[in-house]
Design a protein around this motif. Sequence first.
Motif, short mmCIF file in Angstrom:
data_model
loop_
_atom_site.label_atom_id
_atom_site.label_comp_id
_atom_site.label_asym_id
_atom_site.label_seq_id
_atom_site.Cartn_x
_atom_site.Cartn_y
_atom_site.Cartn_z
N LYS A 180 -74.00 -0.67 -57.40
CA LYS A 180 -73.66 -1.61 -56.33
C LYS A 180 -72.33 -1.21 -55.71
N ILE A 181 -72.17 -1.52 -54.43
CA ILE A 181 -70.93 -1.23 -53.71
C ILE A 181 -69.79 -2.06 -54.31
N ASN B 5 -66.04 10.19 -53.72
CA ASN B 5 -66.95 10.12 -52.58
C ASN B 5 -68.25 10.87 -52.84
N ASN C 167 -65.46 4.49 -42.04
CA ASN C 167 -66.31 3.95 -40.97
C ASN C 167 -65.65 4.10 -39.60
N ASP D 291 -63.20 3.02 -47.55
CA ASP D 291 -64.52 2.92 -46.93
C ASP D 291 -64.41 2.39 -45.49
N PRO E 91 -69.17 2.50 -58.35
CA PRO E 91 -70.37 1.97 -57.68
C PRO E 91 -71.67 2.64 -58.12
N TRP F 114 -73.48 9.28 -52.06
CA TRP F 114 -74.07 8.54 -53.18
C TRP F 114 -75.48 9.04 -53.50
N GLY G 28 -65.28 2.79 -53.22
CA GLY G 28 -66.28 1.81 -53.61
C GLY G 28 -67.67 2.03 -53.05
N ASN G 29 -67.78 2.92 -52.06
CA ASN G 29 -69.09 3.17 -51.44
C ASN G 29 -69.19 4.65 -51.08
N GLU H 190 -66.43 -3.68 -53.44
CA GLU H 190 -65.71 -4.07 -52.22
C GLU H 190 -64.22 -3.74 -52.30
#
Length: 348
Positions: A226-227, A186, A136, A132, A221, A246, A241-242, A229
């Motif tokens: 929830k994300i 993803n 970014n 993740d 997640p 989503w 994780g994110n 981490e």
Amino acid sequence: MHLLEKYKQFLPINDNTPIFSLGEGNTPLVKSNNIYKEIGCKELYFKLEGCNPSGSFKDRGMVMAVSKAIEKGSKKIICASTGNTSASAAAFGAYCGLETIVLIPEGKIAIGKLSQAVAYGAKIVSINGNFDQALNLVKEISEQQKDIELVNSINPNRIHGQKTGAFEIVDELGYAPDEVFIPVGNAGNITAYWDGFKIYNDLNTSNLPKMIGFQAKNSAPIVNKKIIENPETVATAIRIGNPASWEFAEKALHESSGKIDAIDDDSIVEGYKIIASMEGIFAEPASCITVAGLYHLKKLGYDFSGKTIVCILTGNGLKDPDFANNYLNFQIHKMNPEFEELKNFLLS
């Protein structure tokens, strides 16, 4: 016929869009010969996306994303990856003469996938962080430098290309299955397949399936809402994780009256063993979460009777050779090159 040409009417293709192919798409839809009996369904099929040129489903979306990147004049492509995206991007980048930059989370990528990206000539950057964080970073750099095209699944052209998998299933069966079992990392693929099935349904050429997604227990997640981490799982391809898609995945689950569940690593390993030993299919661990999911739901009393089910096997087992060595219990028998010794062994 090339994938982009075959489904041109459903894709964002115009007169300026280059059409090319590495041989992606048209992957086998293999009918189960054994597992379906244990599950109790009418028919069970496996979509072998590991037969794509770089060994995973990513090639479907990548050919579309790279084609559109060339159309807009991009000279470089970039992605974050747990493995399969890097291999696919590097392959198409090499074919099209584009520089490919790959960000990977350090120590979190299967060696088979990393070897592909290296062989294809990509520039590899390993970050001291997770997927993740890598995503970014590539999002930020592609926004600042317009000559670099981001080819992760947040690129809508990736989703356009990946929905061709749904088209192929309907084209081969003549209808959509009752349920589609699919790994969720993803979450771009579950989004894409649902879009594809809806397109064919709108044309009155098919029904709509339920989408049944699976995440690894410690990388779930969407299941946990929830994300995560620090996601962890032996199935590296879905160690996310994110998820970037989503929201779209949840929409697909809601619209299809489907569900998503979490599967523990031990069950993933068992699914990996089962599909290889019972069906002769070697798929990467993340793919085998769908097989583990079949048995998981069976134990919960899920009614499979009368249903036609398709499991999307997203990648080839050779993507992660260390996994086989670490988790398969096997023994090599050594002997002299003598007939009697071989005969005695076979009779023992």
